[in-house]
Design a protein around this motif. Structure first.
Motif, PDB file in Angstrom:
ATOM      1  N   UNK A   1      14.777  -8.004   4.276  1.00 37.73           N
ATOM      2  CA  UNK A   1      13.757  -6.863   4.030  1.00 37.73           C
ATOM      3  C   UNK A   1      14.563  -6.325   3.234  1.00 37.73           C
ATOM      4  N   UNK A   2      16.090  -6.675   2.010  1.00 40.04           N
ATOM      5  CA  UNK A   2      16.909  -5.999   0.900  1.00 40.04           C
ATOM      6  C   UNK A   2      16.124  -6.016   0.197  1.00 40.04           C
ATOM      7  N   UNK A   3      14.509  -7.023  -0.833  1.00 38.39           N
ATOM      8  CA  UNK A   3      14.664  -6.915  -1.619  1.00 38.39           C
ATOM      9  C   UNK A   3      13.145  -5.952  -1.977  1.00 38.39           C
ATOM     10  N   UNK A   4      12.461  -5.631  -0.422  1.00 43.59           N
ATOM     11  CA  UNK A   4      11.333  -4.756  -0.116  1.00 43.59           C
ATOM     12  C   UNK A   4      11.739  -3.786  -0.454  1.00 43.59           C
ATOM     13  N   UNK A   5      10.580  -2.626  -1.973  1.00 40.42           N
ATOM     14  CA  UNK A   5      11.061  -1.822  -2.020  1.00 40.42           C
ATOM     15  C   UNK A   5       9.357  -0.474  -1.053  1.00 40.42           C
ATOM     16  N   UNK A   6       9.567  -0.755   0.003  1.00 45.59           N
ATOM     17  CA  UNK A   6       8.630   0.216   1.369  1.00 45.59           C
ATOM     18  C   UNK A   6       9.342   0.073   2.949  1.00 45.59           C
ATOM     19  N   UNK A   7       9.133   1.153   3.039  1.00 44.20           N
ATOM     20  CA  UNK A   7       9.590   2.002   3.846  1.00 44.20           C
ATOM     21  C   UNK A   7       8.889   1.703   4.787  1.00 44.20           C
ATOM     22  N   UNK A   8       7.718   1.257   5.361  1.00 39.98           N
ATOM     23  CA  UNK A   8       7.050   0.409   6.216  1.00 39.98           C
ATOM     24  C   UNK A   8       7.271  -1.074   5.979  1.00 39.98           C
ATOM     25  N   UNK A   9       7.589  -1.764   6.655  1.00 37.92           N
ATOM     26  CA  UNK A   9       6.944  -3.607   6.395  1.00 37.92           C
ATOM     27  C   UNK A   9       6.444  -3.859   8.027  1.00 37.92           C
ATOM     28  N   UNK A  10       5.502  -4.264   7.556  1.00 39.30           N
ATOM     29  CA  UNK A  10       4.552  -4.773   9.171  1.00 39.30           C
ATOM     30  C   UNK A  10       4.528  -6.460   9.076  1.00 39.30           C
ATOM     31  N   UNK A  11       4.792  -6.932  10.265  1.00 36.34           N
ATOM     32  CA  UNK A  11       4.564  -8.216  10.510  1.00 36.34           C
ATOM     33  C   UNK A  11       3.431  -8.484  11.517  1.00 36.34           C
TER      34      UNK A  11
ATOM     35  N   UNK B   1       1.480  -1.551   0.035  1.00 35.58           N
ATOM     36  CA  UNK B   1       0.064  -0.165   0.090  1.00 35.58           C
ATOM     37  C   UNK B   1       0.998   1.734  -0.229  1.00 35.58           C
ATOM     38  N   UNK B   2       0.314   1.986  -0.605  1.00 39.54           N
ATOM     39  CA  UNK B   2       0.734   3.742  -0.669  1.00 39.54           C
ATOM     40  C   UNK B   2      -0.493   4.155   0.542  1.00 39.54           C
ATOM     41  N   UNK B   3       0.570   5.152   1.505  1.00 39.83           N
ATOM     42  CA  UNK B   3      -0.199   6.145   2.411  1.00 39.83           C
ATOM     43  C   UNK B   3       1.056   7.661   2.142  1.00 39.83           C
ATOM     44  N   UNK B   4      -0.329   8.614   2.093  1.00 37.53           N
ATOM     45  CA  UNK B   4       1.111   9.893   2.342  1.00 37.53           C
ATOM     46  C   UNK B   4       1.978   9.412   2.101  1.00 37.53           C
ATOM     47  N   UNK B   5       2.285   9.322   0.418  1.00 36.33           N
ATOM     48  CA  UNK B   5       3.684   8.923  -0.363  1.00 36.33           C
ATOM     49  C   UNK B   5       4.637   7.935   0.509  1.00 36.33           C
ATOM     50  N   UNK B   6       3.857   7.488   2.054  1.00 32.31           N
ATOM     51  CA  UNK B   6       5.435   6.410   2.526  1.00 32.31           C
ATOM     52  C   UNK B   6       4.919   4.798   1.877  1.00 32.31           C
ATOM     53  N   UNK B   7       5.533   4.259   0.992  1.00 32.72           N
ATOM     54  CA  UNK B   7       5.427   3.040   0.724  1.00 32.72           C
ATOM     55  C   UNK B   7       5.049   1.679   1.937  1.00 32.72           C
ATOM     56  N   UNK B   8       4.391   1.142   1.886  1.00 30.81           N
ATOM     57  CA  UNK B   8       4.125   0.383   3.134  1.00 30.81           C
ATOM     58  C   UNK B   8       3.625  -1.439   2.390  1.00 30.81           C
ATOM     59  N   UNK B   9       4.728  -2.498   3.113  1.00 39.48           N
ATOM     60  CA  UNK B   9       4.702  -3.711   2.820  1.00 39.48           C
ATOM     61  C   UNK B   9       3.770  -4.861   4.244  1.00 39.48           C
ATOM     62  N   UNK B  10       2.790  -5.404   3.786  1.00 36.82           N
ATOM     63  CA  UNK B  10       2.444  -5.836   5.365  1.00 36.82           C
ATOM     64  C   UNK B  10       3.082  -7.807   4.354  1.00 36.82           C
ATOM     65  N   UNK B  11       3.298  -8.419   5.572  1.00 35.97           N
ATOM     66  CA  UNK B  11       3.135  -9.908   5.141  1.00 35.97           C
ATOM     67  C   UNK B  11       2.741 -10.244   6.704  1.00 35.97           C
ATOM     68  N   UNK B  12       2.377 -11.599   6.490  1.00 37.19           N
ATOM     69  CA  UNK B  12       2.547 -12.619   9.076  1.00 37.19           C
ATOM     70  C   UNK B  12       3.198 -13.243   8.786  1.00 37.19           C
TER      71      UNK B  12
ATOM     72  N   UNK C   1      16.346  -0.739   9.655  1.00 36.29           N
ATOM     73  CA  UNK C   1      17.028  -1.145   9.165  1.00 36.29           C
ATOM     74  C   UNK C   1      17.427  -0.581   7.417  1.00 36.29           C
ATOM     75  N   UNK C   2      18.207  -0.235   7.240  1.00 35.22           N
ATOM     76  CA  UNK C   2      18.697   0.697   5.840  1.00 35.22           C
ATOM     77  C   UNK C   2      16.822   1.479   5.481  1.00 35.22           C
ATOM     78  N   UNK C   3      17.166   2.122   6.802  1.00 30.81           N
ATOM     79  CA  UNK C   3      16.044   3.197   6.716  1.00 30.81           C
ATOM     80  C   UNK C   3      14.714   2.724   6.451  1.00 30.81           C
ATOM     81  N   UNK C   4      14.462   1.441   6.555  1.00 31.18           N
ATOM     82  CA  UNK C   4      13.608   1.037   6.453  1.00 31.18           C
ATOM     83  C   UNK C   4      13.120   1.015   8.049  1.00 31.18           C
TER      84      UNK C   4
END
Ligand code: MN
Length: 229
Positions: free
Chosen positions: A140-150, A105-116, A161-164
Motif C-alpha cells: 500500500x506504500x505507493x497508493x495515495x489514498x486514505x481508504x483502500x478497498x479490496x 475517487x475522492x469523497x468528502x475530501x477523503x481519497x479512496x482507492x478501489x481494486x479487486x 497501516x500508516x494512517x491508511x
C-alpha cells in the motif's frame, strides 16, 4: 456520507438482492469486482448493478469470462467461467470488458482507492487479513489514498497501516469465512475521517443453490454456499 462496499457477487442474484435491500440509506455503492463466475445468474447480476449505476472494477472472474483465459482456475471455477462466457449477452460482455482495473475517487475530501486483488496486481493477488504488516506496507506504500478497498479473498478485513484504512467487505455471493451469510460493509466519511461497519445478511441460499444445480454447474459450487467456504 455513507458508502456501501460490495464485492465478489459471483452471479448470485439472491445474495445481491438481499444485500441491496439491507443497505438502508447510503449515498453510493461501490463494487470491488468479480460480478460473475460460480453461480447461475450472470446477466441478471450485471443488469442489476448497471441499472443501479454502481461503479465497479474488474475481477479475475470477470476477466476470464470475457477473455476465455481460464488456465489458472481450478476445474469448477474454470467450468463456471466458460459457462458464463457462453451465456453473457453481448451488451454485458462489453460492459465487463470495459471495467477498469482500479478506481480512484475522492469523497468528502477523503481519497479512496478501489481494486479487486492488490495495488501491484489488480486482478490476481490475494491480500488476506493475516498478511504480515511489513508485506502489507509494501503493497500500500505507493497508493495515495486514505481508504483502500479490496476484494478477491471473500474474507472481511480491516487493517490500519500508516494512517491508511485497508478494507475488504468479504464476499456477497460466496463468503469464505465459514459464515454463509452475504458479507458487505458500509463506509462512513465524516470530517475527513473514515470508518467501516461490517454487515452480514441472510439470503435464500436454496434459491441460489438450485439455480447452480439446474444450470448443470459443478454441484460443489452449490453446497459450499451453505457452509460459507
Ligand atoms: Mn472472487
Amino acid at each position: 456520507m455513507r458508502i456501501a462496499v460490495i464485492s465478489d457477487v459471483h452471479s448470485n442474484l439472491p445474495a445481491l438482492e438481499a444485500v441491496l435491500e439491507d443497505l438502508g440509506r447510503v449515498d453510493e455503492i461501490l463494487c470491488a469486482g468479480d460480478l460473475v463466475g460460480y453461480a447461475s445468474q450472470p446477466n441478471e447480476v450485471v443488469d442489476l448493478l448497471r441499472r443501479r449505476g454502481i461503479p465497479a472494477v474488474m475481477g479475475n472472474h470477470d476477466y476470464a469470462a470475457v477473455t476465455g483465459e481460464v488456465e489458472w482456475f481450478n476445474p469448477s471455477a474454470r467450468r463456471a467461467a466458460l459457462w458464463t462466457r457462453e451465456r453473457l449477452t453481448e451488451e454485458n460482455r462489453r460492459y465487463l470488458r470495459s471495467l477498469p482495473e482500479e478506481l480512484r475517487l475522492t469523497r468528502e475530501g477523503v481519497r479512496i482507492y478501489l481494486v479487486h486483488g492488490s495495488p501491484r496486481d489488480p486482478l490476481f493477488e490475494y491480500v488476506f487479513p493475516d498478511l504480515p504488516q511489513r508485506q502489507l506496507l509494501e503493497l500500500v506504500r505507493g497508493v495515495e489514498a486514505q481508504v483502500i478497498l479490496l476484494g478477491h479473498t471473500h474474507v472481511p478485513m480491516r487493517r490500519v497501516i500508516q494512517g491508511k484504512l485497508v478494507l475488504n467487505p468479504g464476499g456477497v455471493g460466496q463468503p469464505r469465512d465459514r459464515d454463509p451469510r452475504a458479507s458487505y460493509l458500509v463506509l462512513t466519511l465524516e470530517d475527513g475521517e473514515a470508518e467501516a461497519e461490517f454487515r452480514r445478511v441472510e439470503y435464500d441460499i436454496d434459491r441460489a443453490a438450485e439455480g447452480i444445480r439446474k444450470a448443470g454447474l459443478p454441484p460443489e459450487l452449490a453446497s459450499r454456499l451453505y457452509v460459507g467456504w
